[in-house]
Design a protein around this motif. Sequence first.
Motif, PDB file in Angstrom:
ATOM      1  N   PHE A 169       0.800  -1.225   0.000  1.00  0.00           N
ATOM      2  CA  PHE A 169       0.000   0.000   0.000  1.00  0.00           C
ATOM      3  C   PHE A 169       0.831   1.272   0.000  1.00  0.00           C
ATOM      4  CE2 PHE A 169      -2.988  -3.209   1.393  1.00  0.00           C
ATOM      5  CZ  PHE A 169      -4.131  -2.865   0.697  1.00  0.00           C
ATOM      6  N   GLY A 170       2.138   1.177   0.229  1.00  0.00           N
ATOM      7  CA  GLY A 170       2.991   2.350   0.161  1.00  0.00           C
ATOM      8  C   GLY A 170       2.497   3.480   1.036  1.00  0.00           C
ATOM      9  N   ASN A 171       2.513   4.676   0.484  1.00  0.00           N
ATOM     10  CA  ASN A 171       2.105   5.865   1.244  1.00  0.00           C
ATOM     11  C   ASN A 171       0.593   5.987   1.415  1.00  0.00           C
ATOM     12  OD1 ASN A 171       4.766   6.724   1.610  1.00  0.00           O
ATOM     13  ND2 ASN A 171       4.793   7.749  -0.379  1.00  0.00           N
ATOM     14  N   ALA A 172      -0.154   5.030   0.848  1.00  0.00           N
ATOM     15  CA  ALA A 172      -1.606   5.039   1.015  1.00  0.00           C
ATOM     16  C   ALA A 172      -2.051   4.075   2.117  1.00  0.00           C
ATOM     17  CB  ALA A 172      -2.288   4.661  -0.298  1.00  0.00           C
ATOM     18  N   LEU A 173      -1.109   3.575   2.912  1.00  0.00           N
ATOM     19  CA  LEU A 173      -1.440   2.678   4.017  1.00  0.00           C
ATOM     20  C   LEU A 173      -2.473   3.337   4.931  1.00  0.00           C
ATOM     21  CD1 LEU A 173      -0.599  -0.050   5.435  1.00  0.00           C
ATOM     22  CD2 LEU A 173       0.939   1.345   6.820  1.00  0.00           C
ATOM     23  N   LEU A 174      -3.548   2.624   5.193  1.00  0.00           N
ATOM     24  CA  LEU A 174      -4.625   3.190   6.012  1.00  0.00           C
ATOM     25  C   LEU A 174      -4.198   3.300   7.472  1.00  0.00           C
ATOM     26  CD1 LEU A 174      -7.731   1.324   4.530  1.00  0.00           C
ATOM     27  CD2 LEU A 174      -6.981   3.677   4.079  1.00  0.00           C
ATOM     28  N   PRO A 175      -4.651   4.332   8.171  1.00  0.00           N
ATOM     29  CA  PRO A 175      -4.298   4.500   9.582  1.00  0.00           C
ATOM     30  C   PRO A 175      -4.710   3.282  10.403  1.00  0.00           C
ATOM     31  CG  PRO A 175      -5.341   6.481   8.726  1.00  0.00           C
ATOM     32  CD  PRO A 175      -5.492   5.433   7.666  1.00  0.00           C
ATOM     33  N   GLY A 176      -3.814   2.873  11.291  1.00  0.00           N
ATOM     34  CA  GLY A 176      -4.109   1.778  12.192  1.00  0.00           C
ATOM     35  C   GLY A 176      -3.865   0.392  11.632  1.00  0.00           C
ATOM     36  N   ARG A 177      -3.545   0.276  10.331  1.00  0.00           N
ATOM     37  CA  ARG A 177      -3.299  -1.037   9.731  1.00  0.00           C
ATOM     38  C   ARG A 177      -1.832  -1.414   9.947  1.00  0.00           C
ATOM     39  NH1 ARG A 177      -6.668  -4.275   9.705  1.00  0.00           N
ATOM     40  NH2 ARG A 177      -6.200  -5.314   7.717  1.00  0.00           N
ATOM     41  N   PRO A 178      -1.546  -2.643  10.409  1.00  0.00           N
ATOM     42  CA  PRO A 178      -0.164  -3.044  10.735  1.00  0.00           C
ATOM     43  C   PRO A 178       0.727  -3.063   9.488  1.00  0.00           C
ATOM     44  CG  PRO A 178      -1.777  -4.563  11.689  1.00  0.00           C
ATOM     45  CD  PRO A 178      -2.520  -3.695  10.728  1.00  0.00           C
ATOM     46  N   PRO A 179       1.739  -2.229   9.417  1.00  0.00           N
ATOM     47  CA  PRO A 179       2.555  -2.134   8.190  1.00  0.00           C
ATOM     48  C   PRO A 179       3.407  -3.363   7.921  1.00  0.00           C
ATOM     49  CG  PRO A 179       3.503  -0.795   9.932  1.00  0.00           C
ATOM     50  CD  PRO A 179       2.175  -1.266  10.443  1.00  0.00           C
ATOM     51  N   LEU A 180       3.743  -4.136   8.937  1.00  0.00           N
ATOM     52  CA  LEU A 180       4.674  -5.251   8.768  1.00  0.00           C
ATOM     53  C   LEU A 180       3.984  -6.607   8.629  1.00  0.00           C
ATOM     54  CD1 LEU A 180       7.514  -4.207  11.250  1.00  0.00           C
ATOM     55  CD2 LEU A 180       7.285  -3.714   8.802  1.00  0.00           C
ATOM     56  N   ASP A 181       2.665  -6.637   8.543  1.00  0.00           N
ATOM     57  CA  ASP A 181       1.974  -7.899   8.267  1.00  0.00           C
ATOM     58  C   ASP A 181       2.502  -8.504   6.971  1.00  0.00           C
ATOM     59  OD1 ASP A 181       0.439  -7.839  10.510  1.00  0.00           O
ATOM     60  OD2 ASP A 181      -1.451  -7.337   9.502  1.00  0.00           O
ATOM     61  N   ILE A 182       2.668  -9.825   6.950  1.00  0.00           N
ATOM     62  CA  ILE A 182       3.241 -10.514   5.800  1.00  0.00           C
ATOM     63  C   ILE A 182       2.147 -11.019   4.865  1.00  0.00           C
ATOM     64  CG2 ILE A 182       4.624 -12.498   5.052  1.00  0.00           C
ATOM     65  CD1 ILE A 182       6.252 -10.283   6.339  1.00  0.00           C
ATOM     66  N   PHE A 183       2.356 -10.799   3.564  1.00  0.00           N
ATOM     67  CA  PHE A 183       1.469 -11.300   2.510  1.00  0.00           C
ATOM     68  C   PHE A 183       2.294 -12.231   1.617  1.00  0.00           C
ATOM     69  CE2 PHE A 183      -0.476  -7.591   4.165  1.00  0.00           C
ATOM     70  CZ  PHE A 183      -1.838  -7.725   3.977  1.00  0.00           C
ATOM     71  N   SER A 184       1.849 -13.476   1.498  1.00  0.00           N
ATOM     72  CA  SER A 184       2.648 -14.506   0.829  1.00  0.00           C
ATOM     73  C   SER A 184       2.102 -14.835  -0.559  1.00  0.00           C
ATOM     74  CB  SER A 184       2.664 -15.788   1.673  1.00  0.00           C
ATOM     75  OG  SER A 184       3.292 -15.558   2.914  1.00  0.00           O
ATOM     76  N   PHE A 185       3.037 -15.127  -1.470  1.00  0.00           N
ATOM     77  CA  PHE A 185       2.720 -15.635  -2.799  1.00  0.00           C
ATOM     78  C   PHE A 185       3.241 -17.068  -2.880  1.00  0.00           C
ATOM     79  CE2 PHE A 185       3.056 -11.051  -3.397  1.00  0.00           C
ATOM     80  CZ  PHE A 185       2.013 -10.754  -4.260  1.00  0.00           C
ATOM     81  N   SER A 186       2.355 -18.030  -3.037  1.00  0.00           N
ATOM     82  CA  SER A 186       2.740 -19.435  -3.076  1.00  0.00           C
ATOM     83  C   SER A 186       3.423 -19.797  -4.393  1.00  0.00           C
ATOM     84  CB  SER A 186       1.504 -20.320  -2.892  1.00  0.00           C
ATOM     85  OG  SER A 186       1.768 -21.649  -3.261  1.00  0.00           O
ATOM     86  N   LEU A 187       4.614 -20.378  -4.303  1.00  0.00           N
ATOM     87  CA  LEU A 187       5.299 -20.820  -5.513  1.00  0.00           C
ATOM     88  C   LEU A 187       4.609 -22.024  -6.138  1.00  0.00           C
ATOM     89  CD1 LEU A 187       9.038 -20.359  -4.482  1.00  0.00           C
ATOM     90  CD2 LEU A 187       7.638 -18.898  -5.946  1.00  0.00           C
ATOM     91  N   ASP A 188       3.977 -22.849  -5.337  1.00  0.00           N
ATOM     92  CA  ASP A 188       3.222 -23.981  -5.897  1.00  0.00           C
ATOM     93  C   ASP A 188       2.045 -23.478  -6.721  1.00  0.00           C
ATOM     94  OD1 ASP A 188       4.875 -25.956  -4.884  1.00  0.00           O
ATOM     95  OD2 ASP A 188       3.731 -26.176  -3.021  1.00  0.00           O
ATOM     96  N   ASP A 189       1.401 -22.404  -6.260  1.00  0.00           N
ATOM     97  CA  ASP A 189       0.304 -21.827  -7.049  1.00  0.00           C
ATOM     98  C   ASP A 189       0.832 -21.249  -8.365  1.00  0.00           C
ATOM     99  OD1 ASP A 189      -1.427 -22.519  -5.054  1.00  0.00           O
ATOM    100  OD2 ASP A 189      -1.713 -20.482  -4.277  1.00  0.00           O
ATOM    101  N   LEU A 190       2.017 -20.630  -8.332  1.00  0.00           N
ATOM    102  CA  LEU A 190       2.616 -20.119  -9.557  1.00  0.00           C
ATOM    103  C   LEU A 190       2.901 -21.272 -10.527  1.00  0.00           C
ATOM    104  CD1 LEU A 190       3.871 -17.961 -11.346  1.00  0.00           C
ATOM    105  CD2 LEU A 190       5.974 -18.142  -9.993  1.00  0.00           C
ATOM    106  N   ARG A 191       3.377 -22.382 -10.005  1.00  0.00           N
ATOM    107  CA  ARG A 191       3.669 -23.538 -10.869  1.00  0.00           C
ATOM    108  C   ARG A 191       2.403 -24.052 -11.553  1.00  0.00           C
ATOM    109  NH1 ARG A 191       7.147 -24.847  -6.128  1.00  0.00           N
ATOM    110  NH2 ARG A 191       9.263 -24.263  -6.782  1.00  0.00           N
ATOM    111  N   ILE A 192       1.301 -24.059 -10.819  1.00  0.00           N
ATOM    112  CA  ILE A 192       0.036 -24.496 -11.420  1.00  0.00           C
ATOM    113  C   ILE A 192      -0.331 -23.602 -12.600  1.00  0.00           C
ATOM    114  CG2 ILE A 192      -2.459 -24.650 -11.027  1.00  0.00           C
ATOM    115  CD1 ILE A 192      -1.789 -25.504  -8.124  1.00  0.00           C
ATOM    116  N   GLU A 193      -0.273 -22.287 -12.398  1.00  0.00           N
ATOM    117  CA  GLU A 193      -0.628 -21.353 -13.471  1.00  0.00           C
ATOM    118  C   GLU A 193       0.376 -21.429 -14.622  1.00  0.00           C
ATOM    119  OE1 GLU A 193      -3.425 -20.005 -13.567  1.00  0.00           O
ATOM    120  OE2 GLU A 193      -4.001 -20.464 -11.505  1.00  0.00           O
TER     121      GLU A 193
END
Length: 299
Positions: free
Chosen positions: A262-286
């Motif tokens: 979200f960069g500089n548009a991060l909403l107030p109160g939202r945890p900036p360091l929460d992790i969002f994962s991209f599965s490599l197995d899902d990439l392999r399927i596609e």
Amino acid sequence: MSCFSCPTSSPQQPGSPTSHLPEADHDEINKSLRPIQVSAANIPTAVRVYSTIQSLIQRERINTPDLLVITELKPHVGTQLWQKFEQLESPALRKSFDPNTGHFTIKMPTPLHNCALIWFQDARDKWIEAGLLTTAEKRMMKAQVADTITLTRGVYANCRKEPDVHVNVHGLNLPTLCFEIGYSESKPLLESDMRRLLIGGQGDITAVILIKWYKRRAGVAGTIELWRLDNNGNPLKEQDEAIFPVPSSPQPPIKVTRKMLFGNALLPGRPPLDIFSFSLDDLRIEARIAMAKQSLFPL
């Protein structure tokens, strides 16, 4: 789509399990993938450059690679050529022009390029299901292809770029996360794309994911890397993983934070360091689905 010469230093190259993959070998199958390239030094108008490009594509139709590179293009001719492509060609094409180097590149995306968008959308759906994204955050964030980015600051000012996939957040002028995919495009040119986006974005573009596919007689190999800027403003490779062949040992997913999304548009109160994962197995399927459309198969 890349500049061939760049005004910045080379990115860091830490050792990794995937760094040994060869950029090219002597297989004829790889020779057919080399980008079409033409110099525009003696072509004075955009109309003539465009005509030359069309002739080249027709001549190379049997083994057409997915990348066309025009070099030594004068800035005003490059601007006119961009406008001509906007008027006459499919919006699916992805263009790049750097007036500083005179390089104009045209990527003709394949299913292997386009599967990255599906991969991102699948990951976003999982984030929503897991409760990581609120309804407001979901509405703010859109993944798109083929939209023009114009860089306005630093050494890459006035460069135009259409990333393969980019994540736009409402209220921001530049995307936060970009994906660049190479098939006939070489690894050094992909890294040039990455430098231009990260350095030219000056922190607004928070990360670039590079996906490189290598065509071999036995099948298609692939690697993926996550790059961001370090504290000194230099590109840093944060992750480097194999896609194909599938490693025998477990791999971590590609990870970004909420702040990176979200960069500089991060909403107030939202945890900036929460992790969002991209599965490599899902990439392999596609990727397997995309390869089947191109009569390819993975290593």
